[in-house]
Scaffold this active site. Structure first.
Site, PDB file in Angstrom:
ATOM      1  N   SER A  53       0.788  -1.239   0.000  1.00  0.00           N
ATOM      2  CA  SER A  53       0.000   0.000   0.000  1.00  0.00           C
ATOM      3  C   SER A  53       0.816   1.282   0.000  1.00  0.00           C
ATOM      4  O   SER A  53       0.248   2.369  -0.116  1.00  0.00           O
ATOM      5  CB  SER A  53      -0.973   0.014   1.181  1.00  0.00           C
ATOM      6  OG  SER A  53      -2.076  -0.819   0.925  1.00  0.00           O
ATOM      7  N   LYS A  75       3.018   6.737   4.626  1.00  0.00           N
ATOM      8  CA  LYS A  75       2.089   5.673   4.237  1.00  0.00           C
ATOM      9  C   LYS A  75       2.650   4.332   4.662  1.00  0.00           C
ATOM     10  O   LYS A  75       3.847   4.061   4.539  1.00  0.00           O
ATOM     11  CB  LYS A  75       1.865   5.652   2.726  1.00  0.00           C
ATOM     12  CG  LYS A  75       0.770   4.657   2.289  1.00  0.00           C
ATOM     13  CD  LYS A  75      -0.586   5.143   2.735  1.00  0.00           C
ATOM     14  CE  LYS A  75      -1.686   4.087   2.572  1.00  0.00           C
ATOM     15  NZ  LYS A  75      -1.710   3.129   3.707  1.00  0.00           N
ATOM     16  N   THR A  76       1.771   3.517   5.181  1.00  0.00           N
ATOM     17  CA  THR A  76       2.115   2.140   5.544  1.00  0.00           C
ATOM     18  C   THR A  76       1.850   1.206   4.360  1.00  0.00           C
ATOM     19  O   THR A  76       1.177   1.567   3.399  1.00  0.00           O
ATOM     20  CB  THR A  76       1.251   1.651   6.716  1.00  0.00           C
ATOM     21  OG1 THR A  76      -0.141   1.819   6.361  1.00  0.00           O
ATOM     22  CG2 THR A  76       1.548   2.429   7.990  1.00  0.00           C
ATOM     23  N   GLY A  77       2.369   0.004   4.471  1.00  0.00           N
ATOM     24  CA  GLY A  77       2.087  -1.040   3.501  1.00  0.00           C
ATOM     25  C   GLY A  77       2.459  -2.380   4.121  1.00  0.00           C
ATOM     26  O   GLY A  77       3.417  -2.443   4.898  1.00  0.00           O
TER      27      GLY A  77
END
Length: 260
Positions: free
Chosen positions: A58, A202-204
């Site tokens: 993501s 942003k995380t992923g």
């Protein structure tokens, strides 16, 4: 406590200082890349891993959101977004916020709404997506596995160092997109604000093999004195494990470096 060696090392095509650590959350199966806007110097944990391309999960929502806004596929960050459940049937593991009601791009970004972004990618289309990713110099730029899934442990790959370099180009308006699109993206990326800094990120995360998952946390920080770009990726035995450690591991390094 982390220590940044004063010796500047040239290896793998760029210069960096090695970050050593003891009892850190960022271990041997982890890398952390930090870059100063002012000096241009990189500080890295596990430099060989830092240049290894991996699925972005993501974190791809950063360029994806920017492309969607710049093409007009999504008009602004507050417009209501939906998807066709015939194309993307609801899965048991999906959070209800993904499908119970229309959501904005701001919410889709925050909650990593996979079907919303899959639908958006199809509307952007393969030709335009490829053109933007080539201009962005985003990883290997390979979307051959499918327009609506290439970032989900499929064909596109990017390294932690490439994430940092892309974020710097984005921040400095070096991408061929409108100023309005960039400002809207920056707005939804804002994750934390204090008296001393603003953190945009942003995380992923997701499974990459049996009993193995990959977690990311990437972004940039504006302090009173300058801007820093960072990217962390970390392995774990499960999705639950990496989502518990990725943000803490990155913020640990940012704190030890005296940035937050």
């Amino acid at each position: 406590m982390i220590k940044f060696k004063k010796l500047l090392i040239s290896l793998l095509g760029f210069s960096f200082s090695i970050a050593t650590h003891a009892n850190s959350l960022c271990h041997s199966s982890c890398t952390f890349v930090l870059k100063s806007e002012q000096s241009g110097e990189y500080s890295i944990i596990n430099p060989e891993r830092a240049v290894k391309r991996m699925t972005p999960w993501s974190t791809f929502k950063i360029p994806h959101s920017l492309i969607a806004l710049d093409t007009g596929v999504i008009k602004n960050t507050e417009v209501e977004l939906t998807f066709d459940i015939a194309d993307y049937p609801i899965q048991k593991w999906w959070p209800k916020i993904w499908y119970e009601a229309p959501i904005s791009l701001r919410e889709a970004y925050k909650y990593s709404a996979v079907p919303i972004y899959q639908d958006t990618a199809s509307k952007i289309n393969k030709k335009r997506m490829s053109q933007y990713l080539a201009d962005f110099q985003y990883g290997n730029q390979d979307i051959s596995s499918g327009i609506d899934n290439f970032w989900l442990n499929k064909s596109i790959k990017i390294s932690a160092k490439e994430q940092v370099d892309f974020l710097q180009r984005l921040y400095n308006h070096k991408l061929a997109v409108s100023k309005s699109s960039l400002m809207q993206l920056k707005d939804i990326m804002l994750a934390e604000t204090t008296e001393d800094y603003k953190l945009y990120a942003k995380t992923g995360a997701g499974g990459v093999a049996k009993d193995k998952a990959l977690g990311w946390y990437v972004g940039f920080i504006e302090t009173k004195k300058e801007t820093y770009y960072f990217a962390l990726n970390i392995d774990g035995k499960s999705f639950k494990e990496v989502i518990k450690t990725r943000i803490d591991a990155a913020k640990e390094q940012l704190s030890l470096a005296g940035i937050i």
